[in-house]
Design a protein around this motif. Structure first.
Motif, short mmCIF file in Angstrom:
data_model
loop_
_atom_site.label_atom_id
_atom_site.label_comp_id
_atom_site.label_asym_id
_atom_site.label_seq_id
_atom_site.Cartn_x
_atom_site.Cartn_y
_atom_site.Cartn_z
N ASN A 13 7.40 -33.70 -30.22
CA ASN A 13 5.95 -33.82 -30.10
C ASN A 13 5.22 -32.50 -30.39
O ASN A 13 3.98 -32.46 -30.33
CB ASN A 13 5.57 -34.29 -28.69
N LEU A 14 5.96 -31.45 -30.72
CA LEU A 14 5.31 -30.19 -31.05
C LEU A 14 4.53 -30.33 -32.35
O LEU A 14 5.01 -30.94 -33.30
CB LEU A 14 6.34 -29.06 -31.19
N PRO A 15 3.32 -29.76 -32.42
CA PRO A 15 2.53 -29.85 -33.66
C PRO A 15 3.21 -29.08 -34.79
O PRO A 15 3.49 -27.88 -34.66
CB PRO A 15 1.19 -29.21 -33.28
N SER A 16 3.50 -29.76 -35.88
CA SER A 16 4.27 -29.16 -36.96
C SER A 16 3.53 -28.04 -37.67
O SER A 16 4.13 -27.18 -38.30
CB SER A 16 4.67 -30.23 -37.97
N GLN A 22 4.33 -23.59 -31.22
CA GLN A 22 5.78 -23.73 -31.21
C GLN A 22 6.44 -22.50 -30.59
O GLN A 22 7.35 -22.62 -29.77
CB GLN A 22 6.29 -23.93 -32.64
N VAL A 23 5.98 -21.31 -30.99
CA VAL A 23 6.54 -20.08 -30.43
C VAL A 23 6.34 -20.05 -28.92
O VAL A 23 7.26 -19.71 -28.17
CB VAL A 23 5.86 -18.84 -31.08
N GLU A 24 5.15 -20.42 -28.48
CA GLU A 24 4.84 -20.43 -27.05
C GLU A 24 5.77 -21.38 -26.29
O GLU A 24 6.29 -21.05 -25.21
CB GLU A 24 3.39 -20.84 -26.83
N TYR A 25 6.00 -22.55 -26.87
CA TYR A 25 6.88 -23.53 -26.21
C TYR A 25 8.30 -22.98 -26.06
O TYR A 25 8.88 -23.04 -24.97
CB TYR A 25 6.92 -24.84 -27.02
N TYR A 26 8.85 -22.46 -27.14
CA TYR A 26 10.24 -21.98 -27.08
C TYR A 26 10.38 -20.78 -26.14
O TYR A 26 11.37 -20.66 -25.42
CB TYR A 26 10.75 -21.64 -28.48
N ARG A 27 9.40 -19.90 -26.13
CA ARG A 27 9.46 -18.76 -25.21
C ARG A 27 9.41 -19.22 -23.76
O ARG A 27 10.14 -18.71 -22.91
CB ARG A 27 8.32 -17.80 -25.51
N ASN A 28 8.53 -20.18 -23.49
CA ASN A 28 8.39 -20.68 -22.12
C ASN A 28 9.65 -21.41 -21.64
O ASN A 28 9.89 -21.50 -20.42
CB ASN A 28 7.19 -21.61 -22.00
N ASN A 29 10.41 -21.94 -22.58
CA ASN A 29 11.60 -22.71 -22.22
C ASN A 29 12.90 -22.02 -22.59
O ASN A 29 13.97 -22.63 -22.52
CB ASN A 29 11.55 -24.09 -22.90
N SER A 30 12.82 -20.76 -22.97
CA SER A 30 14.00 -20.05 -23.48
C SER A 30 15.13 -19.99 -22.45
O SER A 30 16.30 -20.19 -22.79
CB SER A 30 13.62 -18.64 -23.92
N THR A 31 14.79 -19.71 -21.19
CA THR A 31 15.83 -19.59 -20.16
C THR A 31 16.63 -20.89 -20.03
O THR A 31 17.87 -20.87 -19.97
CB THR A 31 15.21 -19.23 -18.80
N GLU A 32 15.93 -22.01 -20.01
CA GLU A 32 16.61 -23.30 -19.86
C GLU A 32 17.39 -23.66 -21.13
O GLU A 32 18.44 -24.30 -21.04
CB GLU A 32 15.60 -24.39 -19.51
N ILE A 33 16.87 -23.27 -22.27
CA ILE A 33 17.61 -23.52 -23.51
C ILE A 33 18.94 -22.76 -23.51
O ILE A 33 19.99 -23.29 -23.83
CB ILE A 33 16.76 -23.13 -24.74
N PHE A 34 18.87 -21.48 -23.11
CA PHE A 34 20.09 -20.67 -23.06
C PHE A 34 21.09 -21.21 -22.04
O PHE A 34 22.30 -21.02 -22.18
CB PHE A 34 19.75 -19.21 -22.70
N MET A 35 20.58 -21.87 -20.99
CA MET A 35 21.45 -22.35 -19.90
C MET A 35 22.10 -23.70 -20.21
O MET A 35 22.93 -24.16 -19.42
CB MET A 35 20.64 -22.45 -18.60
N ILE A 36 21.73 -24.34 -21.29
CA ILE A 36 22.37 -25.62 -21.64
C ILE A 36 23.87 -25.40 -21.79
O ILE A 36 24.31 -24.50 -22.51
CB ILE A 36 21.78 -26.19 -22.95
N ASP A 37 24.64 -26.20 -21.10
CA ASP A 37 26.10 -26.06 -21.14
C ASP A 37 26.65 -26.86 -22.34
O ASP A 37 26.83 -28.07 -22.26
CB ASP A 37 26.71 -26.58 -19.84
N GLU A 38 26.92 -26.14 -23.42
CA GLU A 38 27.38 -26.82 -24.64
C GLU A 38 28.79 -27.37 -24.53
O GLU A 38 29.24 -28.13 -25.40
CB GLU A 38 27.28 -25.86 -25.84
N MET A 57 14.29 -19.75 -35.93
CA MET A 57 13.53 -19.88 -37.18
C MET A 57 12.03 -19.87 -36.93
O MET A 57 11.26 -19.37 -37.76
CB MET A 57 13.95 -21.16 -37.91
N THR A 58 11.59 -20.41 -35.79
CA THR A 58 10.17 -20.39 -35.45
C THR A 58 9.70 -18.95 -35.25
O THR A 58 8.63 -18.55 -35.73
CB THR A 58 9.92 -21.21 -34.17
N LEU A 59 10.50 -18.16 -34.54
CA LEU A 59 10.15 -16.75 -34.32
C LEU A 59 10.12 -15.99 -35.65
O LEU A 59 9.21 -15.19 -35.90
CB LEU A 59 11.15 -16.10 -33.37
#
Length: 214
Positions: A13-16, A22-38, A57-59
């Motif tokens: 749903n991020l505006p393309s 987009q940058v703001e979203y990824y920064r705000n969620n970066s900690t949880e993204i890094f914590m995903i257990d792959e 790529m967004t950055l």
């Protein structure tokens, strides 16, 4: 902690066209993204791989190259070590090539010219008709030539100045070395300048072709 399905819904749903959003979203969620257990399963591995790649790529697209570089490096590492991937080399996959492109650009702006050169060399090898890859490869080569040319010019000037300052105390037989060495630097300098001119011509031609192809 968000689930990978929540991440997918939110990123879809991020505006393309709103890069800053987009940058703001990824920064705000970066900690949880890094914590995903792959290691949980294929879905979690692929979700983290995609989120890290899109984040980097967004950055990079927003010119945050220093911030993008380690994230792109992590995303590329996940791609290369993906235990669920088939026999297709990642370099043959379009998305992975986009990751490499952004990594090369980030490396170039960080002045890591060796990595940038190797990255664009690989991309051009995989897709020799891609003018964007070619243009970046030429840009990196031109940057390296400028450094070599500058160093050669400084050394040549230093030789002239030293000879002028020390001429009265240096033995005459040193002239037999001074002139050939100076001639070598002059020849090297002008050779590099010719190569730079040809390289710039190729770059301008490549950019014109890229513009024509949209």
């Amino acid at each position: 902690m968000k689930s990978i399905y929540e991440f997918k819904k939110e990123t879809d749903n991020l505006p393309s066209t709103d890069l800053l959003k987009q940058v703001e979203y990824y920064r705000n969620n970066s900690t949880e993204i890094f914590m995903i257990d792959e290691s949980i399963d294929q879905e979690h591995y692929r979700a983290k791989m995609k989120l890290m790649g899109d984040y980097g790529m967004t950055l990079s697209a927003n010119s945050n190259y220093s911030e993008a570089y380690p994230i792109l490096t992590k995303a590329i590492s996940l791609w290369r070590t993906d235990p669920y991937r088939d026999e297709t080399p990642p370099e043959d996959i379009s998305y992975f090539q986009h990751l490499l492109l952004h990594l090369g650009v980030a490396a170039f702006h960080k002045k890591d010219i060796k990595e940038a050169r190797e990255t664009f060399r690989l991309l051009v090898k995989k897709d020799p008709t891609n003018y964007k890859y070619q243009n970046w490869q030429i840009t990196v080569s031109l940057y390296r030539l400028n450094i070599i040319s500058r160093i050669s010019g400084y050394v040549f000037l230093a030789l002239i100045v030293l000879r002028m300052l020390l001429k009265s105390i240096l033995p005459e037989w040193l002239d037999s070395f001074y002139y050939p060495v100076s001639a070598t630097f002059v020849l090297a300098y002008f050779t590099i300048e010719i190569v730079k001119w040809r390289t710039r011509s190729k770059l301008e031609k490549g950019r014109a072709t890229s513009a024509q192809e949209g």
